[in-house]
Write an enzyme that holds these catalytic residues in place. Sequence first.
Site, PDB file in Angstrom:
ATOM      1  N   GLY A  27       0.804  -1.208   0.000  1.00  0.00           N
ATOM      2  CA  GLY A  27       0.000   0.000   0.000  1.00  0.00           C
ATOM      3  C   GLY A  27       0.839   1.260   0.000  1.00  0.00           C
ATOM      4  O   GLY A  27       0.425   2.289  -0.491  1.00  0.00           O
ATOM      5  N   GLY A  72       3.623   1.844  -1.583  1.00  0.00           N
ATOM      6  CA  GLY A  72       4.519   2.037  -2.707  1.00  0.00           C
ATOM      7  C   GLY A  72       5.652   1.033  -2.715  1.00  0.00           C
ATOM      8  O   GLY A  72       5.746   0.162  -1.871  1.00  0.00           O
ATOM      9  N   ASP A  74       1.355   3.453  13.884  1.00  0.00           N
ATOM     10  CA  ASP A  74       1.088   2.271  13.059  1.00  0.00           C
ATOM     11  C   ASP A  74       2.020   1.135  13.452  1.00  0.00           C
ATOM     12  O   ASP A  74       2.659   0.524  12.612  1.00  0.00           O
ATOM     13  CB  ASP A  74       1.250   2.629  11.574  1.00  0.00           C
ATOM     14  CG  ASP A  74       0.638   1.569  10.658  1.00  0.00           C
ATOM     15  OD1 ASP A  74      -0.190   0.771  11.137  1.00  0.00           O
ATOM     16  OD2 ASP A  74       1.013   1.528   9.474  1.00  0.00           O
TER      17      ASP A  74
END
Lengths: 199, 714
Positions: B104, B106, B217
């Site tokens: 997601g 890249g 994250d």
Amino acid sequence: MDRASQADIAGLLEALQQGDSAAFDTLFPLVYEELRGLAHRQRRRWQGDDTLDTTALVHEAYLKLVDQSRASFESRAHFLATAAKAIRHILMNYARERRAQKRGGDQPRLSLEELGERLQGEVVLSDDNADLLAALDSALRELEQVNERQSRIVECRFFGGMTIEETAAALGISTASVSRGWAVAQVRLHQAVQRELQP
Amino acid sequence: MDTAREDRIERLFEEASALPPEQRAAFLDRACGSDADLRAEMEGLVAHADKAHRFVDRVAGPAMARAMGEAMGDSRGDAEPGADPFVGQQVAHFRILEKLGGGGMGRVYKALDLRLDRTVVLKFLPPHLGADEEATQRFIYEAKAASGLDHPHICVIYEIRETDQGRLFIAMAHYEGETLKPKIARGPLQVREALDYVAQIAEGLQRAHASGIVHRDIKPANVIVTVRGKVKILDFGLAKMAGSDLTREGTAIGTVAYMSPEQTHGNGVDARTDIWSLGVVLYEMLTGKRPFSSESDQTLIHGIRHDAPKPFRDLRPDAPANVAALVSRCLEKTPERRYHDAGELLAAVRAVQAGGTAVRRPAWRLRVPPNGSVAVVLGLLLLVAGTWLAGKRPRQAEVQETARLTAAAPRVDPDAFALYLKASRVWPPRTDSEAIASLEQAIEKDSTFALAYATVARRYAIFGRDRATAERTVAKALALDPSPEAYNARGLFLEFKDFDWSAAEAAFRRAIELSPHNSRAHHELGQLLMRVGRCDEAAAAEQHAVLQDPRSRQFQGGLGEIYLNCRRYDDAVREFETTLHLGRDARDSSNTYRDLGDVYFYERQYAEALAMYEKAGSVPGWARTPLGSRQEALQQIDKLKSALARDDRDIGVRWDLARLYTSLGERDSAITWLERAYERRDGMLVYLRVMPHFDPLRDDLRFQALLKKVGLTS
């Protein structure tokens, strides 16, 4: 593209705006070829990613093909909608060829859940990608039967990256209708893709 | 197709979606009445709306972009490692060695840093992320801030750059090892091993939290364990970058499974969000399963907010009670009840490792976030929430400014920084009273914010009505930090307010000496050299700026202006057309169309000129005088005069009056207005020597005297 053909295309767009659907048949192959050419060139430049920004592509084609002094918001919207359709064609042809090549065209063995997981993973396989696009194509055909307008909206919004306003102008409907149609169309597409990929 | 029914479905869907979820069923019951088919269809549509939107955004959209790339690729376009067309290529001073993956966020490559001869990892951000200027700035700010953390458990970020095509990428350290994701996939870990990893992650986070940086994250895929068993945390700052693209319609999106309850609300987060996520990771390392799971994100979010985790001890009966306590403290729904930060969690883990019990401080204790820097992040979040019109790509100069700033960022007042960011988005600079206002507020809030001083000083120097304020601000900026930005401001002040050309040139050259890649300094130098008539040097300097920052409309347009004023009209048209391609909408391009109008006007192609001015959105009165219509020019003269009568401090008005009179052939009036502009020290006079518009006046002695006054004798 020289000025003369630019003017031709602007003329075709004007005709399209007047509701001359024959203009579309002349316009479509021109736009299709231009998009393919641009995309090829863009691919040869360094991108650092294997994705193509289709929205940028369409806008580049527009600047190149259409005489800007004759461009209006409406004619631009019609151009974008034509380009969106072209992109859909390019993609669906690609997905078909790819699947025919690799598997003799048999059905994918993955559910949408599994496929979605793999497509969001670290490494994406081209076959998975093609499977999803083929499912999307069928889903869109299905949607065409249920609600033709919604399928046009999907073309503009999804394949052409058009805004709500641009879509409304291209389809000659209100922005509120586009918003409502787009909201429902997304759910229907998703449901149809899910059905399509049922193992 | 049943049009009436279809319309009804769309309307009902809209209305139902606007209601809180618990009211939808009742609404549909009422609205559908006895039409059971309709009721069933609506039910299915409404229930799957979120999932469907997510599917379109996250699965179908990227699949389309990828397929488009592949359909156009010359090769088969396989995404298998090694079969990548970019492997072997060179980007900046890196040679791409092999593809490591691409999800997601890249593509990721292993590469060789040719300058330092070391292996690095390059992570390219997907192009659409770079399109949101605000998000990009935030991303760079955070990644830079994280790169300054310098901790053995935080992945080292070497640099953040753009490719020639404007794609952002990060160069970071390459570690031999694997992430926790495949480790967990092979089965639950030993308690000792899992605690060791958690302790190392907590150590890294402790360092970050102490600097006010929240990861946001934490998940197994973002934690590398090297072959020597050392943990490296990846991707600080990336989470928000990804989220910013997907938070349309108010939905916060990330890796939902590891999101804290407060994150699922899309609220601002602090260190305790990382504690939650780390708790999920610990749970997963020990059980092989996640504490909350569900087939749809919607129900998953509900579980995270409201349900108790699946009982840990059922899945891992052999884990000691104090480990279970550790996990459940991390997974408290309310942040106040969790470990306050990574330091506290670390102490607890150490206690367990030493055979003690998990430290449990009173859960009611509230503490102020460490050193207030969390507020910086929150402030930025608010700023983003307020203004995400976006659509513009970041200019390299701003990227550099932001990068420079981050070195000092923790010391800057967060509100002041937010105001600075807001100001840096305003374009074009001619309409920048808004930018000046934001910057003024920024320095009011933080009187030591050197970069804000330098930036506002630059704007005062060009647009400010008050020489004294401009002078004071320039001095203050230089005193706070004699940076290239401060010298740029000084140069502009000397040029626009004092017409002291050699001192101004020296200031720009000083800025370049301090920072040879400061594109703005090259730009300002180029403009100055053009205004004094040193055309070749001017073009070279501006080309330098363009090379540094190929996407800047200001620099690209500046090159056009140099050719325009040097009467190289063909070159000017070419550069302005390039500038147009850098713009995104009409507003972006208005200045450039006006410049193109000028080119054609000077070339006596009056119809073309008129067309360009029309595209610019305002047609100057002189555009039609050569076509025989004096009326517009006369009308504009009246208008400008009455504007001056209302407020005589406006800059550029006298200059425009001079242009209008020149086009009418009224040389005396034209020169009189130029003289009045000089009395007011109107900065536009810097163009007096070169602007082709005034060529009809050049043999006039009054004009020549005026030129001398502004230090510009030919």
